[in-house]
Design a protein around this motif. Structure first.
Motif, short mmCIF file in Angstrom:
data_model
loop_
_atom_site.label_atom_id
_atom_site.label_comp_id
_atom_site.label_asym_id
_atom_site.label_seq_id
_atom_site.Cartn_x
_atom_site.Cartn_y
_atom_site.Cartn_z
N CYS A 20 0.64 -1.43 -0.01
CA CYS A 20 0.00 0.11 -0.02
C CYS A 20 0.96 1.27 -0.09
O CYS A 20 0.40 2.27 -0.64
CB CYS A 20 -0.84 -0.20 1.29
N LEU A 21 1.90 1.23 0.78
CA LEU A 21 2.88 2.25 0.89
C LEU A 21 3.46 2.64 -0.56
O LEU A 21 3.70 3.78 -1.11
CB LEU A 21 4.01 2.16 1.92
N MET A 22 3.68 1.65 -1.25
CA MET A 22 4.44 1.66 -2.68
C MET A 22 3.39 2.29 -3.63
O MET A 22 3.58 2.95 -4.57
CB MET A 22 5.00 0.43 -3.02
N TRP A 23 1.99 1.88 -3.35
CA TRP A 23 1.06 2.35 -4.14
C TRP A 23 0.68 3.75 -4.02
O TRP A 23 0.41 4.42 -5.05
CB TRP A 23 -0.22 1.19 -4.17
N ALA A 24 0.64 4.22 -2.68
CA ALA A 24 0.07 5.55 -2.44
C ALA A 24 1.25 6.65 -2.64
O ALA A 24 0.85 7.70 -2.93
CB ALA A 24 -0.34 5.42 -0.82
N TYR A 25 2.58 6.12 -2.18
CA TYR A 25 3.60 6.91 -2.08
C TYR A 25 4.62 6.89 -3.04
O TYR A 25 5.33 7.82 -3.51
CB TYR A 25 4.37 7.04 -0.66
N GLY A 26 4.63 5.67 -3.58
CA GLY A 26 5.99 5.33 -4.50
C GLY A 26 7.33 5.20 -3.85
O GLY A 26 7.37 5.42 -2.65
N GLU A 27 8.24 5.75 -4.65
CA GLU A 27 9.55 5.77 -3.81
C GLU A 27 10.46 7.13 -4.50
O GLU A 27 10.23 7.16 -5.74
CB GLU A 27 10.44 4.35 -4.25
N LYS A 28 11.10 7.86 -3.50
CA LYS A 28 11.94 8.61 -4.19
C LYS A 28 13.18 8.44 -3.28
O LYS A 28 12.97 8.59 -2.11
CB LYS A 28 11.23 10.02 -3.89
N TYR A 29 14.46 8.42 -4.02
CA TYR A 29 15.63 8.29 -3.33
C TYR A 29 16.78 8.64 -4.28
O TYR A 29 16.60 9.01 -5.42
CB TYR A 29 15.71 6.79 -2.98
N LEU A 30 18.01 8.81 -3.67
CA LEU A 30 19.23 9.12 -4.37
C LEU A 30 19.50 7.84 -4.74
O LEU A 30 20.34 7.33 -4.10
CB LEU A 30 20.04 9.67 -3.24
N PRO A 31 19.81 7.49 -6.23
CA PRO A 31 20.25 6.34 -6.56
C PRO A 31 21.94 6.44 -6.45
O PRO A 31 22.44 7.45 -6.68
CB PRO A 31 20.11 6.48 -8.21
N ASN A 32 22.59 5.14 -5.97
CA ASN A 32 23.94 5.40 -5.74
C ASN A 32 25.02 5.62 -6.91
O ASN A 32 25.79 6.29 -6.92
CB ASN A 32 24.42 3.98 -5.04
#
Length: 447
Positions: free
Chosen positions: A123-135
């Motif tokens: 549900c978190l992936m569906w609602a918020y997705g992911e935002k991060y700094l790729p290595n």
């Protein structure tokens, strides 16, 4: 107020996990027509905060917030009701049921914990997705913060490629990967170098304390946060000045500026600053420590992306896409926790010093309400609780499962007296672990 918000989230999360875990035992017990005498949130030694009998089951809330339980008739459990076990088995009792039914009842709580963790992550992936700094986006390498990173053999500018042979996708994973790992590969000046993680690395990390922050960061530009009133440069420099050159030499990152400023100790020099859209050369005084008397502005990753330093990954998922993403997150959470647990049981790592109790768990919740943080932490705790309950320790679900599997394989059922002693031994082990973990919390508070 901050403590109240943290504590409220912790109690809410813990209550949710306990009730659903016990429901995982309660439902199959009822399906197999096994009598459930009590269903409790928290323990009710001597008295209850609330209780109400519905049908044959007493539902209640205890006053000791160390867990919860369902009391199933004919079972050696937390209640240690040995008098009941002296009587002849009744058809509705746990001990009268076939081994496969007893196994399902005992695994129900763990099953719910794992399923709950997975569903929350989906549900978190569906609602918020992911935002991060790729290595891979950290092309100019890491910024070493202190000697802890140096004990790993890291230097500013190194690119960490992999840990234990696994490529690092997210830069934010690095600290945890170093905790869980045994070796890593870096790229330095175009050459790949493999290094071992010191056995006592976790011990040094714990001794360092959480207040020190991360031991490695992505490299930051030199943006002035503010100028000290007693600094000789309080007229030359301003807040938000972007320093791009020192003494005519180009500056991309703050760590480069530190090296250049060290060359100009106790002298005046020229620095180029970007102020708004304007580039200006200003004369500054460098003190005997190689400093300008200014603070460094720690920009957010989004700001660094706008300035062109890094490119953040921003993934969104449909519900169908969120399923494998959530499963992957759940698996990485579980395997990471298992790796940490292995290190805790290895005294040479010193990881046992980082074992925490209720204060440590409560402190991981944010000081301001965040739905994402709350559910993310709850998912992690659910998976952690599920795995912990699977450990083959008497008094935990895993201990009961081991005894039931032994019966199913050998055809020999352990005696009630043996189960009673095993349950007692399990309580002693769990109590010792509980005292040790919470004792660590107290020691950290005094430190």
């Amino acid at each position: 107020m901050e403590i109240f918000i943290k504590a409220s989230q912790f109690i809410l999360s813990l209550s949710l996990l306990i009730v659903l875990h016990e429901l995982g035992h309660f439902i199959p017990a009822k399906l197999f027509k096994t009598k459930v005498e009590k269903f409790y949130l928290f323990f009710d030694y001597k008295f209850s905060l609330f209780k109400k009998k519905i049908g044959e089951t007493v539902y209640g809330i205890g006053w000791i917030p160390l867990g919860g339980y369902v009391k199933i008739s004919g079972m050696i459990d937390e209640s240690m009701d040995t008098e009941q076990m002296k009587e002849e088995p009744k058809p509705w009792e746990f001990r009268s049921k076939p081994a496969w039914q007893r196994l399902i009842i005992m695994l129900g709580g763990v099953f719910v914990n794992f399923v709950l963790g997975i569903l929350i992550y989906i549900c978190l992936m569906w609602a918020y997705g992911e935002k991060y700094l790729p290595n891979d986006s950290v092309k100019d390498g890491i910024w070493v913060q202190d000697e802890l990173a140096s004990t790993l053999g890291l230097e500013t500018g190194d690119k960490v490629l992999s840990v234990d042979g696994e490529k690092i996708e997210k830069f934010g994973q690095l600290p945890v990967e170093f905790i869980n790992g045994n070796s890593f590969v870096i790229e330095r000046n175009g050459a790949q170098i493999e290094k071992e993680i010191p056995v006592n690395f976790i011990s040094k990390l714990v001794d360092r304390g959480k207040e020190a922050g991360s031991f490695i960061l992505p490299r930051y530009p030199f943006v002035v946060a503010g100028v000290a009133e007693d600094s000789p440069n309080n007229k030359a420099l301003q807040s938000k000045d972007f320093i791009t050159a020192i003494g005519g030499e180009k500056v991309t990152y703050f760590d480069e500026a530190k090296v250049l400023l060290a060359k100009h100790k106790n002298t005046t020099t020229t620095v180029t600053v970007k102020r708004g859209e304007e580039l200006k050369d200003v004369t500054v005084q460098v003190n005997e420590e190689g400093k300008l008397g200014v603070g460094l502005m720690m920009l957010k990753l989004g700001d660094l992306e706008k300035l062109g330093y890094y490119k953040l990954a921003d993934k969104s998922y449909s519900f169908i896409e969120a399923i494998p993403a959530g499963l992957d997150k759940s698996w990485s959470t579980l395997t990471g926790y298992v790796k940490q647990l292995k290190k805790i049981f290895n005294p040479s790592t010193g990881a046992y010093k980082g074992l925490g109790g209720f204060i440590s768990i409560g402190s991981i919740f944010p000081s301001e309400w965040s739905a994402y943080s709350f559910w993310s932490i709850t998912a992690f705790l659910s998976i952690m609780l599920g795995f912990m309950n699977l450990l083959p320790i008497p008094a935990l679900d895993g201990g009961h499962v081991v005894f039931t599997l032994w019966e199913m394989i050998t055809g020999k059922k352990p005696s009630d007296k043996f189960l009673e002693y095993a349950q007692l031994a399990g309580f002693v082990i769990l109590l010792a672990l509980l005292l040790f973990a919470n004792g660590n919390d107290v020691v950290k508070l005094f430190k």
